[in-house]
Write a protein that holds these residues in place. Sequence first.
Motif, PDB file in Angstrom:
ATOM      1  N   GLY A   1       0.792  -1.222   0.000  1.00 54.67           N
ATOM      2  CA  GLY A   1       0.000   0.000   0.000  1.00 54.67           C
ATOM      3  C   GLY A   1       0.829   1.279   0.000  1.00 54.67           C
ATOM      4  O   GLY A   1       2.050   1.255  -0.164  1.00 54.67           O
ATOM      5  N   TYR A   2       0.144   2.405   0.221  1.00 55.80           N
ATOM      6  CA  TYR A   2       0.773   3.738   0.168  1.00 55.80           C
ATOM      7  C   TYR A   2       1.669   4.010   1.371  1.00 55.80           C
ATOM      8  O   TYR A   2       1.427   3.514   2.464  1.00 55.80           O
ATOM      9  CB  TYR A   2      -0.312   4.814   0.116  1.00 55.80           C
ATOM     10  CG  TYR A   2      -1.106   4.789  -1.164  1.00 55.80           C
ATOM     11  CD1 TYR A   2      -0.663   5.472  -2.290  1.00 55.80           C
ATOM     12  CD2 TYR A   2      -2.299   4.074  -1.242  1.00 55.80           C
ATOM     13  CE1 TYR A   2      -1.384   5.445  -3.474  1.00 55.80           C
ATOM     14  CE2 TYR A   2      -3.033   4.043  -2.432  1.00 55.80           C
ATOM     15  CZ  TYR A   2      -2.570   4.725  -3.530  1.00 55.80           C
ATOM     16  OH  TYR A   2      -3.277   4.695  -4.697  1.00 55.80           O
ATOM     17  N   GLU A   3       2.659   4.861   1.152  1.00 54.00           N
ATOM     18  CA  GLU A   3       3.522   5.342   2.240  1.00 54.00           C
ATOM     19  C   GLU A   3       2.795   6.484   2.962  1.00 54.00           C
ATOM     20  O   GLU A   3       2.561   7.542   2.361  1.00 54.00           O
ATOM     21  CB  GLU A   3       4.851   5.859   1.675  1.00 54.00           C
ATOM     22  CG  GLU A   3       5.792   4.775   1.214  1.00 54.00           C
ATOM     23  CD  GLU A   3       6.314   3.915   2.365  1.00 54.00           C
ATOM     24  OE1 GLU A   3       6.404   4.414   3.509  1.00 54.00           O
ATOM     25  OE2 GLU A   3       6.625   2.734   2.124  1.00 54.00           O
ATOM     26  N   PRO A   4       2.470   6.301   4.249  1.00 51.07           N
ATOM     27  CA  PRO A   4       1.648   7.309   4.934  1.00 51.07           C
ATOM     28  C   PRO A   4       2.330   8.651   5.158  1.00 51.07           C
ATOM     29  O   PRO A   4       1.655   9.647   5.410  1.00 51.07           O
ATOM     30  CB  PRO A   4       1.315   6.629   6.273  1.00 51.07           C
ATOM     31  CG  PRO A   4       2.361   5.587   6.454  1.00 51.07           C
ATOM     32  CD  PRO A   4       2.747   5.131   5.081  1.00 51.07           C
ATOM     33  N   LEU A   5       3.651   8.701   5.077  1.00 49.54           N
ATOM     34  CA  LEU A   5       4.335   9.985   5.280  1.00 49.54           C
ATOM     35  C   LEU A   5       4.704  10.675   3.963  1.00 49.54           C
ATOM     36  O   LEU A   5       5.264  11.771   3.976  1.00 49.54           O
ATOM     37  CB  LEU A   5       5.584   9.796   6.149  1.00 49.54           C
ATOM     38  CG  LEU A   5       5.307   9.406   7.605  1.00 49.54           C
ATOM     39  CD1 LEU A   5       6.602   9.260   8.382  1.00 49.54           C
ATOM     40  CD2 LEU A   5       4.389  10.423   8.294  1.00 49.54           C
TER      41      LEU A   5
ATOM     42  N   SER B   1     -10.333   7.863   0.874  1.00 47.86           N
ATOM     43  CA  SER B   1     -10.859   7.026  -0.210  1.00 47.86           C
ATOM     44  C   SER B   1     -10.492   5.557   0.031  1.00 47.86           C
ATOM     45  O   SER B   1     -11.264   4.655  -0.311  1.00 47.86           O
ATOM     46  CB  SER B   1     -10.332   7.502  -1.569  1.00 47.86           C
ATOM     47  OG  SER B   1      -8.959   7.205  -1.685  1.00 47.86           O
ATOM     48  N   LEU B   2      -9.341   5.316   0.675  1.00 44.46           N
ATOM     49  CA  LEU B   2      -8.961   3.927   1.006  1.00 44.46           C
ATOM     50  C   LEU B   2      -9.926   3.359   2.050  1.00 44.46           C
ATOM     51  O   LEU B   2     -10.416   2.241   1.928  1.00 44.46           O
ATOM     52  CB  LEU B   2      -7.532   3.871   1.551  1.00 44.46           C
ATOM     53  CG  LEU B   2      -6.415   4.286   0.597  1.00 44.46           C
ATOM     54  CD1 LEU B   2      -5.069   4.299   1.332  1.00 44.46           C
ATOM     55  CD2 LEU B   2      -6.337   3.362  -0.609  1.00 44.46           C
ATOM     56  N   LEU B   3     -10.203   4.169   3.083  1.00 47.92           N
ATOM     57  CA  LEU B   3     -11.101   3.704   4.139  1.00 47.92           C
ATOM     58  C   LEU B   3     -12.520   3.470   3.618  1.00 47.92           C
ATOM     59  O   LEU B   3     -13.180   2.496   3.990  1.00 47.92           O
ATOM     60  CB  LEU B   3     -11.143   4.708   5.297  1.00 47.92           C
ATOM     61  CG  LEU B   3      -9.861   4.937   6.097  1.00 47.92           C
ATOM     62  CD1 LEU B   3     -10.152   5.845   7.295  1.00 47.92           C
ATOM     63  CD2 LEU B   3      -9.253   3.622   6.582  1.00 47.92           C
ATOM     64  N   GLN B   4     -12.978   4.374   2.757  1.00 55.05           N
ATOM     65  CA  GLN B   4     -14.364   4.294   2.281  1.00 55.05           C
ATOM     66  C   GLN B   4     -14.657   3.041   1.449  1.00 55.05           C
ATOM     67  O   GLN B   4     -15.814   2.698   1.225  1.00 55.05           O
ATOM     68  CB  GLN B   4     -14.743   5.545   1.478  1.00 55.05           C
ATOM     69  CG  GLN B   4     -14.749   6.841   2.287  1.00 55.05           C
ATOM     70  CD  GLN B   4     -15.532   6.746   3.587  1.00 55.05           C
ATOM     71  OE1 GLN B   4     -16.524   6.021   3.676  1.00 55.05           O
ATOM     72  NE2 GLN B   4     -15.089   7.444   4.613  1.00 55.05           N
ATOM     73  N   ARG B   5     -13.588   2.371   1.012  1.00 51.27           N
ATOM     74  CA  ARG B   5     -13.801   1.121   0.284  1.00 51.27           C
ATOM     75  C   ARG B   5     -14.306   0.013   1.203  1.00 51.27           C
ATOM     76  O   ARG B   5     -14.784  -1.011   0.745  1.00 51.27           O
ATOM     77  CB  ARG B   5     -12.472   0.647  -0.322  1.00 51.27           C
ATOM     78  CG  ARG B   5     -12.024   1.399  -1.536  1.00 51.27           C
ATOM     79  CD  ARG B   5     -10.917   0.570  -2.196  1.00 51.27           C
ATOM     80  NE  ARG B   5      -9.804   1.401  -2.601  1.00 51.27           N
ATOM     81  CZ  ARG B   5      -8.569   0.940  -2.810  1.00 51.27           C
ATOM     82  NH1 ARG B   5      -8.306  -0.339  -2.614  1.00 51.27           N
ATOM     83  NH2 ARG B   5      -7.627   1.744  -3.199  1.00 51.27           N
TER      84      ARG B   5
END
Length: 267
Positions: free
Chosen positions: A131-135, A146-150
Amino acid sequence: MPELPEVETVVRQLRTTVCFKTIEKVVIKDPKVISHSVKKGLPARIIDIMRRGKSIVFTLDTNSYLVAHLRMTGHFHYVPQGSKVNSYQKYLSGTFHLDDGSFFTFNEIRRFGGIKNVSAKELENTFSQLGYEPLAASFTFTLFDSLLQRFPSAVIKTKLMDQSLIAGIGNIYAQEALYRAGIDPRTQIEDINTSKREKLYQELRDVLTLAIERNGTTIQNFSHIDGKGEFQDLLSVYQKDRCPKSHPIRKINQSGRGTYYCPRCQR
Ligand SMILES: [Zn+2]
């Protein structure tokens, strides 16, 4: 288990100690941990060292990469030329000899971590599911949301730790971010309002950044090259009896992992 801040700490130290040096020889003591592939194409100059999720990637000038995983107990030692230090001999898996007479070792107690040599194509495959790098600057609230809303019916803590969505967050920082955002770790994503999701996004990035500044968290045996992390002094809920506001902490089991939270601060 080392998470993003612990691995980032190690990467930053490797950059200042071994980057731009040439690996001349590798002596492998434990081939289960150090793959024989690391001897491919030596001598090889290390031209970059970076983190992706919880992995460490050394870019070599031979068009290949060394990928290291610390897992639970893997760690590096750096030994300058002429140093009498021999603490690196404990749980030694392999030694990387450098052109300036210094060397670094990889040590693994439980033998789950390791280092191997991969091609550019293999590197791409390794990280294609990550997945994406949060920083990263590109990791905006809009992207996070948008990731959470999935997964509207998923439990928030589980999704924060889902490596295929966001890379590098494990049990400690998921819990700390949820405490700081005032969200019960069992909450379903659809039940978290926008302002709390924004708060969570901010707290997640803040807690990771702060932990990197403190060289990570040392709970059992995480050690970086210069010693131990210090973020454990700033933990709010993880393995605590009381939250910073002195409320009693509750420990529950979520998908086989212990979760600490404050029922009064997090609802
Ligand atoms: Zn509390």
